[in-house]
Every structure is written in structure tokens, then in C-alpha cells.
Design a protein around this motif. Structure first.
Motif, PDB file in Angstrom:
ATOM      1  N   ALA A  69       0.839  -1.207   0.000  1.00 49.72           N
ATOM      2  CA  ALA A  69       0.000   0.000   0.000  1.00 49.72           C
ATOM      3  C   ALA A  69       0.869   1.252   0.000  1.00 49.72           C
ATOM      4  N   ALA A  70       1.942   1.226   0.789  1.00 52.48           N
ATOM      5  CA  ALA A  70       2.832   2.393   0.856  1.00 52.48           C
ATOM      6  C   ALA A  70       3.486   2.661  -0.499  1.00 52.48           C
ATOM      7  N   LEU A  71       3.687   1.598  -1.300  1.00 53.35           N
ATOM      8  CA  LEU A  71       4.360   1.735  -2.594  1.00 53.35           C
ATOM      9  C   LEU A  71       3.391   2.007  -3.739  1.00 53.35           C
ATOM     10  N   LEU A  72       2.112   1.813  -3.493  1.00 56.35           N
ATOM     11  CA  LEU A  72       1.098   1.866  -4.551  1.00 56.35           C
ATOM     12  C   LEU A  72       1.130   3.187  -5.324  1.00 56.35           C
ATOM     13  N   PHE A  73       1.311   4.300  -4.600  1.00 55.49           N
ATOM     14  CA  PHE A  73       1.281   5.627  -5.235  1.00 55.49           C
ATOM     15  C   PHE A  73       2.640   6.309  -5.187  1.00 55.49           C
ATOM     16  N   LEU A  74       3.708   5.505  -5.110  1.00 58.94           N
ATOM     17  CA  LEU A  74       5.047   6.091  -4.993  1.00 58.94           C
ATOM     18  C   LEU A  74       5.348   7.030  -6.165  1.00 58.94           C
ATOM     19  N   SER A  75       5.799   8.233  -5.839  1.00 60.83           N
ATOM     20  CA  SER A  75       6.192   9.193  -6.879  1.00 60.83           C
ATOM     21  C   SER A  75       7.338  10.039  -6.335  1.00 60.83           C
ATOM     22  N   ASP A  76       7.971  10.831  -7.221  1.00 53.93           N
ATOM     23  CA  ASP A  76       9.084  11.680  -6.772  1.00 53.93           C
ATOM     24  C   ASP A  76       8.643  12.584  -5.629  1.00 53.93           C
ATOM     25  N   ALA A  77       7.453  13.180  -5.775  1.00 58.91           N
ATOM     26  CA  ALA A  77       7.034  14.199  -4.812  1.00 58.91           C
ATOM     27  C   ALA A  77       6.709  13.592  -3.451  1.00 58.91           C
ATOM     28  N   ASN A  78       5.996  12.456  -3.423  1.00 63.99           N
ATOM     29  CA  ASN A  78       5.710  11.936  -2.085  1.00 63.99           C
ATOM     30  C   ASN A  78       6.924  11.223  -1.488  1.00 63.99           C
ATOM     31  N   PHE A  79       7.856  10.801  -2.345  1.00 67.65           N
ATOM     32  CA  PHE A  79       9.138  10.321  -1.827  1.00 67.65           C
ATOM     33  C   PHE A  79       9.907  11.472  -1.158  1.00 67.65           C
ATOM     34  N   ALA A  80       9.963  12.609  -1.842  1.00 61.43           N
ATOM     35  CA  ALA A  80      10.667  13.777  -1.279  1.00 61.43           C
ATOM     36  C   ALA A  80      10.014  14.200   0.037  1.00 61.43           C
ATOM     37  N   TYR A  81       8.696  14.195   0.043  1.00 64.04           N
ATOM     38  CA  TYR A  81       7.962  14.551   1.269  1.00 64.04           C
ATOM     39  C   TYR A  81       8.282  13.555   2.391  1.00 64.04           C
ATOM     40  N   ALA A  82       8.253  12.253   2.068  1.00 63.98           N
ATOM     41  CA  ALA A  82       8.526  11.234   3.086  1.00 63.98           C
ATOM     42  C   ALA A  82       9.960  11.341   3.596  1.00 63.98           C
ATOM     43  N   MET A  83      10.873  11.729   2.696  1.00 66.39           N
ATOM     44  CA  MET A  83      12.269  11.856   3.099  1.00 66.39           C
ATOM     45  C   MET A  83      12.429  12.974   4.124  1.00 66.39           C
ATOM     46  N   SER A  84      11.776  14.122   3.892  1.00 65.46           N
ATOM     47  CA  SER A  84      11.922  15.194   4.872  1.00 65.46           C
ATOM     48  C   SER A  84      11.135  14.877   6.144  1.00 65.46           C
ATOM     49  N   ALA A  85      10.025  14.126   6.015  1.00 68.94           N
ATOM     50  CA  ALA A  85       9.277  13.716   7.212  1.00 68.94           C
ATOM     51  C   ALA A  85      10.114  12.756   8.065  1.00 68.94           C
ATOM     52  N   ARG A  86      10.815  11.826   7.402  1.00 67.90           N
ATOM     53  CA  ARG A  86      11.709  10.897   8.107  1.00 67.90           C
ATOM     54  C   ARG A  86      12.741  11.659   8.925  1.00 67.90           C
ATOM     55  N   ASP A  87      13.235  12.750   8.331  1.00 69.91           N
ATOM     56  CA  ASP A  87      14.237  13.571   9.008  1.00 69.91           C
ATOM     57  C   ASP A  87      13.688  14.200  10.278  1.00 69.91           C
ATOM     58  N   ARG A  88      12.386  14.447  10.291  1.00 68.32           N
ATOM     59  CA  ARG A  88      11.757  15.034  11.486  1.00 68.32           C
ATOM     60  C   ARG A  88      11.371  13.952  12.484  1.00 68.32           C
ATOM     61  N   GLY A  89      11.718  12.691  12.194  1.00 65.42           N
ATOM     62  CA  GLY A  89      11.466  11.623  13.150  1.00 65.42           C
ATOM     63  C   GLY A  89      10.239  10.796  12.834  1.00 65.42           C
ATOM     64  N   GLU A  90       9.647  10.999  11.646  1.00 67.78           N
ATOM     65  CA  GLU A  90       8.464  10.227  11.254  1.00 67.78           C
ATOM     66  C   GLU A  90       8.819   8.755  11.069  1.00 67.78           C
ATOM     67  N   THR A  91       8.025   7.854  11.656  1.00 65.32           N
ATOM     68  CA  THR A  91       8.280   6.422  11.477  1.00 65.32           C
ATOM     69  C   THR A  91       7.082   5.713  10.849  1.00 65.32           C
ATOM     70  N   ASP A  92       6.009   6.449  10.590  1.00 66.90           N
ATOM     71  CA  ASP A  92       4.766   5.836  10.143  1.00 66.90           C
ATOM     72  C   ASP A  92       4.721   5.781   8.620  1.00 66.90           C
TER      73      ASP A  92
END
Lengths: 101, 238
Positions: free
Chosen positions: B117-140
């Protein structure tokens, strides 16, 4: 004109290819032991994907794109807000177009 | 952006929750809104190729990968060159494989159905968003699904508008929308800067990607640059 059956079949084929690329990376990595070396590789690769999109695009683009990217980078350094940086860069690009750059 | 991020001092196991899906879908909305003009542009371009509005929308629903959809339009003539189409779409979307691999240390720790499900809509933009969210400590990992879902819906709506009424709207790049994604990605890249040791891998990625645009088939410079940056990073840091 392409008929409907051919269109639907082709779209489903392209959707399958695209979905394979979306799940393929994690699938391959499920067979690779994620050592600290591999993890460092993946970490640098992830930012490098974005660098490889942004730098060549900017390189070959008009000056208003250079301005937009430069502004976004500076606003990010100042505010740490990617959204704010994106809005500032976009606004500047629109302004630059308005004045004919 | 959100007050309910996990405390960085208490590292949490990767997970995938409905709250994460919601958070991702809301947090990406300001960026995803700018996907609308690109969706409209695709709808217009598809109409110009004689593709009916329902088929244009079907393409965006099923494929949801902008650059590859535009590339496919260039090859849209009867009889459809299926092998060339498939190879072109594979080349343009091959960078998804790298995005997925980069997410693997995170996603391999969530159950397989949620991982897909997490990969279903993978795109550059939501990857970039997830990358910066990970940096803020996001684990979900739910944020990937949620953010992708928002982008998918807006891409579909944009395509529909473009296919049905796009010719009335004119050239949307006059609003600066064409720089939105490149400006956002530039900001995410800058946010990833950890210190001078990043300099060499970053320059390696940029140099190989730029050189690749001259010597490689379209799209492959992204793969080459990404691999060069990864290899340079490991080479420097063992």
C-alpha cells in the motif's frame, strides 16, 4: 485513431510496468542484507535521485528557473520549511515571467 | 508541520497506521495542489492526440506517473507500438526502483500488505515529502500511502479538467507552476545537507546526471546520477 480495446490493453500493460517499478526496489532489497554499508549507499542514493532530477533540469532551463531554484534553496536554509521554499521559488518564477525573464 | 510527531528522543519502530495515512494526505496537500495544472496539461495533450476524455482519465487512474504518460503520448498512434511503449515507460519510471530501494530499510519492517500500500502511489514528490518527514522523526509508513493518495486524486481530477475543458485555460506555465516541483525538490535536497562530507557524493551525483543528459537515452541520467551519488557516499564513508 486507436480503438478502445487497444487503448485499454495498452494502458493496462503500461500500468503493470509502472507498478513493477514501484514495488521492484523494495522487492529486490528484500533479498539483500541491509548492512551499514548498504544503508549508507541507499541514504546517499535517495538524495542523489532528487539531485539528478533538479540539477540537469535547472542547468538547461531559462534564468527564471535558476532564480526559482536558488530562492527555494536560500529560503530552505533560512526557514527549514520546504513548503515555504517551494512557494517562494514559484512566486519568484511567476514574477520573473511577468517582467519578461 | 504537525504537532503529533513522535518524540525524536524515543525512537519508534516503523509502523503503518490510519493516523499516518491521514497525516500524509493532509500534509502533502499544499504541494499536491500544484499537480493540478500538470494533470490539466496531460488531459489537454491527450485530447490533442485524439484520446477520448474517459480514456485519458483511465490512463491517469491506472498509470499515475506523469513523465511516462507524456512520453507514451508521443508513441500513441495506430497500431500501438506496444513493445516500444512498454520499454519507454520502463525507462522513464525506472527511477521508482531506486526510490523503493531507498525506502526498503523502513518499509521492510512493516507487514507486506501495508508495504505494498505504501508503494502503490510512490512518486518523486511523495518520496521527497517522506524523506523530509523521516528527518523530522516520522516512522509511520502510512504517510507514503496517504500522501500518494492525495496526489493520485488530484492528478485524476486535473486530467479530467484538461481533457474536457483544457483548451479554454491556455498556457498555465505563465503562473510559474512549471517550477513548483523543481523548487520543492531543491528545498528537500538542501534540507538533507548534513555537513561537508556530503559535498563529494552530491557533486558526483550532479556531475554524472548532467553528463548523462548528453550521452544516455532520455531518463537514464537520473538512474546514473543516483547510483553515482550512492557509490560516492559509500566510497567516502566505508
Amino acid at each position: 485513431m486507436v480503438d478502445a480495446i487497444a487503448t485499454i490493453s495498452a494502458v493496462l500493460l503500461l500500468a503493470a510496468v509502472t507498478m513493477a517499478t514501484r514495488v521492484g526496489g523494495v522487492w529486490i532489497m528484500s533479498y539483500v542484507a541491509i548492512t551499514p554499508r548498504i544503508e549508507a549507499f541507499l541514504k546517499y542514493m535517495s538524495v542523489s535521485v532528487l539531485i539528478s532530477i533538479v540539477v540537469p533540469t535547472t542547468w538547461t532551463a531559462q534564468p527564471r528557473i535558476w532564480l526559482a531554484v536558488g530562492t527555494a534553496a536560500l529560503v530552505m536554509i533560512a526557514t527549514r520549511s520546504a513548503l515555504g521554499a517551494m512557494l517562494a521559488g514559484t512566486a519568484l518564477a511567476a514574477f520573473a515571467r511577468g517582467v519578461g525573464l | 508541520m504537525s504537532a503529533d510527531l513522535p518524540e525524536p528522543s524515543q525512537p519508534q519502530r516503523p509502523r503503518f497506521t490510519a493516523r499516518g495515512v491521514w497525516r500524509g494526505s493532509v500534509e502533502i496537500a499544499p504541494i499536491a495542489a500544484f499537480v493540478l495544472p500538470f494533470g490539466i496539461a496531460f488531459g489537454v495533450a491527450a485530447s490533442a492526440k485524439g484520446i477520448s476524455p474517459d480514456m485519458s482519465v483511465f490512463m491517469s487512474v491506472a498509470i499515475f506517473a506523469g513523465a511516462s504518460q507524456f512520453a507514451a503520448l508521443d508513441l500513441w498512434y495506430a497500431p500501438l507500438p506496444l513493445a516500444t511503449l512498454a520499454l519507454t515507460v520502463l525507462a522513464v519510471n525506472a527511477r521508482h526502483i531506486l526510490l523503493g530501494a531507498a525506502l526498503a530499510p523502513w518499509l521492510l519492517q512493516v507487514p507486506i500488505v501495508r508495504r505494498l500500500a505504501a508503494l502503490l502511489f510512490l512518486s518523486d514528490a511523495n518520496f521527497a515529502y517522506a524523506m523530509s518527514a523521516r528527518d523530522r522523526g516520522e516512522t509511520d509508513a502510512g504517510i507514503l500511502f496517504g500522501s500518494g493518495l492525495t496526489m493520485w486524486l488530484i492528478w485524476i481530477v486535473g486530467t479530467a479538467i484538461g481533457a474536457l475543458a483544457g483548451s479554454l485555460l491556455g498556457d498555465l506555465s505563465r503562473f510559474g507552476f512549471d517550477v513548483v516541483m523543481v523548487a520543492y525538490f531543491a528545498a528537500v535536497i538542501v534540507g538533507q545537507w548534513k555537513g561537508r562530507s556530503d559535498l563529494f557524493p552530491w557533486i558526483a551525483a550532479a556531475a554524472v546526471a548532467v553528463a548523462g543528459t548528453y550521452v544516455l537515452p532520455p531518463g537514464w541520467h537520473i538512474i546514473a546520477g543516483a547510483l553515482a551519488g550512492g557509490i560516492a557516499g559509500v566510497w567516502r564513508h566505508g
